[in-house]
Design a protein around this motif. Sequence first.
Motif, mmCIF file in Angstrom:
data_model
loop_
_atom_site.group_PDB
_atom_site.id
_atom_site.type_symbol
_atom_site.label_atom_id
_atom_site.label_comp_id
_atom_site.label_asym_id
_atom_site.label_seq_id
_atom_site.Cartn_x
_atom_site.Cartn_y
_atom_site.Cartn_z
ATOM 1 N N SER A 1 0.842 -1.194 0.000
ATOM 2 C CA SER A 1 0.000 0.000 0.000
ATOM 3 C C SER A 1 0.874 1.239 0.000
ATOM 4 O O SER A 1 2.002 1.233 0.502
ATOM 5 C CB SER A 1 -0.916 0.004 1.222
ATOM 6 O OG SER A 1 -1.484 1.272 1.457
ATOM 7 N N LEU A 2 0.326 2.325 -0.550
ATOM 8 C CA LEU A 2 0.997 3.619 -0.482
ATOM 9 C C LEU A 2 0.887 4.237 0.905
ATOM 10 O O LEU A 2 1.607 5.161 1.237
ATOM 11 C CB LEU A 2 0.397 4.577 -1.509
ATOM 12 C CG LEU A 2 0.949 4.481 -2.932
ATOM 13 C CD1 LEU A 2 0.055 5.231 -3.897
ATOM 14 C CD2 LEU A 2 2.361 5.023 -2.993
ATOM 15 N N GLY A 3 -0.045 3.748 1.713
ATOM 16 C CA GLY A 3 -0.103 4.309 3.061
ATOM 17 C C GLY A 3 -1.369 4.091 3.850
ATOM 18 O O GLY A 3 -1.328 3.578 4.967
ATOM 19 N N ASN A 4 -2.529 4.458 3.313
ATOM 20 C CA ASN A 4 -3.741 4.406 4.122
ATOM 21 C C ASN A 4 -4.160 2.984 4.477
ATOM 22 O O ASN A 4 -4.531 2.706 5.617
ATOM 23 C CB ASN A 4 -4.881 5.140 3.406
ATOM 24 C CG ASN A 4 -4.756 6.644 3.504
ATOM 25 O OD1 ASN A 4 -4.040 7.157 4.360
ATOM 26 N ND2 ASN A 4 -5.425 7.362 2.621
ATOM 27 N N HIS A 5 -4.113 2.078 3.504
ATOM 28 C CA HIS A 5 -4.444 0.682 3.797
ATOM 29 C C HIS A 5 -3.413 0.093 4.758
ATOM 30 O O HIS A 5 -3.766 -0.630 5.693
ATOM 31 C CB HIS A 5 -4.494 -0.128 2.509
ATOM 32 C CG HIS A 5 -4.654 -1.610 2.725
ATOM 33 N ND1 HIS A 5 -5.752 -2.167 3.368
ATOM 34 C CD2 HIS A 5 -3.836 -2.655 2.394
ATOM 35 C CE1 HIS A 5 -5.601 -3.483 3.421
ATOM 36 N NE2 HIS A 5 -4.455 -3.802 2.841
ATOM 37 N N SER A 6 -2.146 0.410 4.541
ATOM 38 C CA SER A 6 -1.095 -0.090 5.430
ATOM 39 C C SER A 6 -1.319 0.378 6.865
ATOM 40 O O SER A 6 -1.156 -0.396 7.816
ATOM 41 C CB SER A 6 0.281 0.405 4.953
ATOM 42 O OG SER A 6 0.641 -0.203 3.738
ATOM 43 N N GLN A 7 -1.701 1.641 7.024
ATOM 44 C CA GLN A 7 -1.930 2.164 8.363
ATOM 45 C C GLN A 7 -3.132 1.490 9.024
ATOM 46 O O GLN A 7 -3.075 1.105 10.193
ATOM 47 C CB GLN A 7 -2.156 3.679 8.307
ATOM 48 C CG GLN A 7 -0.905 4.455 7.972
ATOM 49 C CD GLN A 7 -1.158 5.947 7.962
ATOM 50 O OE1 GLN A 7 -0.858 6.658 8.903
ATOM 51 N NE2 GLN A 7 -1.719 6.439 6.876
ATOM 52 N N GLY A 8 -4.233 1.359 8.283
ATOM 53 C CA GLY A 8 -5.421 0.713 8.841
ATOM 54 C C GLY A 8 -5.155 -0.725 9.215
ATOM 55 O O GLY A 8 -5.571 -1.200 10.290
ATOM 56 N N LEU A 9 -4.440 -1.438 8.340
ATOM 57 C CA LEU A 9 -4.134 -2.842 8.594
ATOM 58 C C LEU A 9 -3.188 -2.964 9.792
ATOM 59 O O LEU A 9 -3.384 -3.822 10.670
ATOM 60 C CB LEU A 9 -3.503 -3.457 7.347
ATOM 61 C CG LEU A 9 -3.440 -4.989 7.279
ATOM 62 C CD1 LEU A 9 -4.841 -5.564 7.151
ATOM 63 C CD2 LEU A 9 -2.588 -5.435 6.095
ATOM 64 N N SER A 10 -2.189 -2.097 9.839
ATOM 65 C CA SER A 10 -1.210 -2.158 10.935
ATOM 66 C C SER A 10 -1.866 -1.883 12.281
ATOM 67 O O SER A 10 -1.621 -2.595 13.272
ATOM 68 C CB SER A 10 -0.091 -1.134 10.690
ATOM 69 O OG SER A 10 0.572 -1.384 9.480
ATOM 70 N N TYR A 11 -2.700 -0.861 12.331
ATOM 71 C CA TYR A 11 -3.343 -0.476 13.589
ATOM 72 C C TYR A 11 -4.269 -1.574 14.109
ATOM 73 O O TYR A 11 -4.213 -1.967 15.277
ATOM 74 C CB TYR A 11 -4.125 0.814 13.395
ATOM 75 C CG TYR A 11 -4.951 1.213 14.598
ATOM 76 C CD1 TYR A 11 -4.339 1.667 15.769
ATOM 77 C CD2 TYR A 11 -6.337 1.118 14.573
ATOM 78 C CE1 TYR A 11 -5.091 2.025 16.880
ATOM 79 C CE2 TYR A 11 -7.103 1.479 15.673
ATOM 80 C CZ TYR A 11 -6.468 1.929 16.828
ATOM 81 O OH TYR A 11 -7.226 2.274 17.913
#
Length: 446
Positions: free
Chosen positions: A97-107
């Motif tokens: 991901s460029l960022g938003n999906h990665s952040q949601g998944l990580s959190y």
Amino acid sequence: MELYENRSSTVEFDPMCDKENPQRISFEDVSAAAFRIQSGITKTPCVKSHMSSIYGMDIYLKNDFLQYTGSFKERGARNALLLLSPEAKERGVISASLGNHSQGLSYHAKQLNIPVTVVMPNVAPIMKIENCRSYGANVIIHGHDMKEAKYYAMMLAKEKGLVYINGYDHPHIMAGQGTVALEILEQVPDLDAVLVPVGGGGLLAGVVTAVKHLKPHVLIYGVETEKCPSMEVALDKGEPMSVEIRSTLADGLAVSTVGYNAFATVKSLIDRMITVNEDWIARAILRLAEQEKYVVEGGGAVGVSAIMAGHVPELAGKKVVCILSGGNIDTTIFGRCLERGLAAEQRLVKFKVTVSDRPGGIAELCKLIASIGVSIKDIMQERAWVYGDIFSVRVKVVCETRGPEHMNQLRSMITNTYKEWYFSREPEDCSSNRRPSSDSLDDVSK
């Protein structure tokens, strides 16, 4: 190398996103996801905009940038994680991901004690990379774009036995994203239309599935940037096609090929696709900051930009909901967007003018500009490259006006007073793709 092109390669093939057998989600999938994720997701407000009177319609803003990680992506991420088998939860998940999906998944993986690895291309915003690390994810920076990052993530998934979760085309992701529509229908029950940001198509698929099931008459418009019109091309060609990704303010929507599942779900339900250009995205970011006091990223502001650009005249007098899908904009990029928005609205103006280099020449120019209430932001003198009169100086001025009418007053005053001048951004229709003229001596009017 195109993903899924060769099904014999298990590295490239994702069984949950199969081009040959796309999976359409149902309303039942969305409603079940809403029940499943409700304890871990913020029910974000949907408020009437101050811009409603300006554009002649009741505009409501669904503020999903107020999720904990600043994006709607949390909805799908939590739903997909909760539906993993016990064995998969123990091994862990991976995504690109460029960022938003990665952040949601990580959190949410951290909340659910599930190991997570995210692969991000080197163009991903630094803020989003650091946020993923702060949520406990194993962050790998790899590739120059999403295609390279995705291929690498799928290769690691195969090698390490991890579950790969596509950020926009996995059915569980799409169903989770659709839960935002159920909230919208509850908050604005008599709405007429919803404007949905479109990148890979997962949010659009979830929203159109939920809304068309409960209220078929409600119009669903997808909005994407002209720099990456992947859904518009897919609908025109009848199937997902790869498009060139050009640099865009809406980096979260920069997906070269829309999802196969998303496209199969959307194609018979969507009412219209709209593309907007970069100037209008910048102006929408500026307008949301000024009038609503919201900090929204380019991808989240495209719905508002479509209204501002006049692309939806048929919605005049209607109740329209714009989904503000994300607020994760890099601080420096945000500053550039504000300046670009001001320039697009002709509130920030740059021009060159040749004046006398004798004592008082530049002072007279400054007095002239101040006389009509224009504020000078920056001024620079140029002598070495001035041809002709040795007693002349070219002055570059950046100034602030109240808008187009004030800018035209300034321009008229300069052109009537001086013989040589050049305004670097002449008034133009920002809905077109025309670029301003080159800032060169050839453009100086005499």
